[in-house]
Design an enzyme around this catalytic site. Structure first.
Site, mmCIF file in Angstrom:
data_model
loop_
_atom_site.group_PDB
_atom_site.id
_atom_site.type_symbol
_atom_site.label_atom_id
_atom_site.label_comp_id
_atom_site.label_asym_id
_atom_site.label_seq_id
_atom_site.Cartn_x
_atom_site.Cartn_y
_atom_site.Cartn_z
ATOM 1 N N TYR A 158 53.610 32.706 61.811
ATOM 2 C CA TYR A 158 54.569 33.466 61.567
ATOM 3 C C TYR A 158 54.490 34.474 60.363
ATOM 4 O O TYR A 158 54.485 35.857 60.381
ATOM 5 C CB TYR A 158 56.108 33.005 61.385
ATOM 6 C CG TYR A 158 57.186 33.834 60.966
ATOM 7 C CD1 TYR A 158 57.441 34.792 61.954
ATOM 8 C CD2 TYR A 158 57.791 33.909 59.823
ATOM 9 C CE1 TYR A 158 58.830 35.624 61.784
ATOM 10 C CE2 TYR A 158 58.918 34.634 59.371
ATOM 11 C CZ TYR A 158 59.388 35.543 60.630
ATOM 12 O OH TYR A 158 60.286 36.426 60.137
ATOM 13 N N LYS A 162 53.552 38.552 60.364
ATOM 14 C CA LYS A 162 54.326 39.366 59.594
ATOM 15 C C LYS A 162 53.323 40.090 58.643
ATOM 16 O O LYS A 162 53.627 41.253 58.330
ATOM 17 C CB LYS A 162 55.560 38.714 59.087
ATOM 18 C CG LYS A 162 56.593 38.429 60.160
ATOM 19 C CD LYS A 162 57.111 39.861 60.622
ATOM 20 C CE LYS A 162 58.225 39.376 61.232
ATOM 21 N NZ LYS A 162 58.936 40.423 61.932
ATOM 22 N N ILE A 191 68.661 35.549 54.916
ATOM 23 C CA ILE A 191 69.708 36.445 55.363
ATOM 24 C C ILE A 191 70.552 35.541 56.218
ATOM 25 O O ILE A 191 69.828 34.931 57.389
ATOM 26 C CB ILE A 191 69.346 37.542 56.401
ATOM 27 C CG1 ILE A 191 68.287 38.562 55.577
ATOM 28 C CG2 ILE A 191 70.297 38.155 56.819
ATOM 29 C CD1 ILE A 191 68.944 39.341 54.274
ATOM 30 N N THR A 193 73.161 34.954 58.863
ATOM 31 C CA THR A 193 74.071 35.281 59.907
ATOM 32 C C THR A 193 74.965 34.687 60.667
ATOM 33 O O THR A 193 75.025 33.375 60.474
ATOM 34 C CB THR A 193 73.089 36.132 61.030
ATOM 35 O OG1 THR A 193 72.401 34.899 61.604
ATOM 36 C CG2 THR A 193 71.919 36.774 60.249
#
Length: 267
Positions: A158, A162, A191, A193
């Site tokens: 990952y 990125k 983040i 959510t």
């Protein structure tokens, strides 16, 4: 509230999480937004909520791993709205537990690169010819990750994917800037959510909060506000940038949290 008035935007992966936050803010600023992803029911629910509040949005199925699906998304959007001004490459396979180098299989590596780099590249490639036709060009916003900032104990594929998005951002900005097409990358921090909150362990939240320089975690709207700026004409002189929206997480040395616990500034 009209910073994006008259603009047409695609936000990939906008059936949940960060993508929804971006789509809502774009609409609030006057854009017509195509909500897209593989989950039709969730995507339509986002559209219904937006249109109920007086905004303009539509849902389009999209699978970032299928080139014909990406092509259809771009072409159908231009056919429906007549142009494409903004592309937000948000859709990704978030493989936060994909492991160390020795633990990864080629299938795991390829799956993450296919969605996170290949998909972002191909959506950009398909959007560019349409943006070139616009009098005011266009804005491409890639959603990266703090995982690409430095090494870590896991998430190898990952993070590498990125990092590829970071570099693709710079190359796109350089190659198409003279055609008035800008490209920037937003790297979110932690983040929280509605979808992931119940799955983020408190211990992980505590680790992050001890390193974040403000007194809270991030939310989708934090990323959305930055994307509004980068999509708007206010950022006409901003391109090729990789912007961290992480509460200051990556702006200090890695030992700060430990020294805070010791009530010390240094050894």
């Amino acid at each position: 509230m009209n910073r994006l008035k008259g603009k047409v935007a695609i936000v990939t992966g906008s059936t949940s999480g960060i993508g929804v936050g971006i789509a809502r803010l774009f609409v609030a600023e006057g854009a017509k937004v195509v909500v897209c992803g593989r989950r039709q029911e969730k995507g339509q629910a986002v559209v219904d909520e937006i249109t109920k509040d007086g905004g303009e949005a539509s849902y389009h199925f999209m699978d970032m791993t299928k080139i014909e699906s990406v092509e259809a998304l771009i072409n159908d959007t231009v056919e429906k709205y007549g142009k494409l001004d903004i592309l937000v490459n948000n859709a990704a396979n978030v493989g936060l537990k994909d492991g160390r180098v020795d633990e990864l299989t080629l299938d795991m590596w390829d799956a993450i690169f296919q969605s996170d780099v290949r998909g972002t590249f191909y959506a950009t490639k398909c959007a560019l010819p349409h943006m070139e036709k616009n009098e005011n060009g266009g804005s491409i916003i890639n959603i990266g990750s703090m995982a690409s900032c430095s090494g870590d104990l896991g998430s190898t594929a990952y993070a590498c994917a990125k990092a590829g998005v970071d570099k693709l951002t710079q190359y796109t900005a350089l190659q198409y800037g003279k055609k008035n097409i800008r490209c920037n990358c937003v790297r979110p921090g932690l983040i929280v959510t509605p979808e992931n909150e119940a799955h983020v362990p408190q211990a992980l939240k505590d680790i992050f909060l001890s390193n974040i320089e403000v007194n809270r975690y991030g939310c989708p709207e934090d990323i959305g506000h930055m994307c509004v700026y980068l999509a708007s004409d206010e950022s006409a002189y901003v391109t090729g940038q990789i912007v961290n929206v992480d509460g200051g997480l990556n702006s200090h040395v890695s030992t700060v949290a430990q020294f805070k616990e010791l009530n010390s500034r240094t050894w």
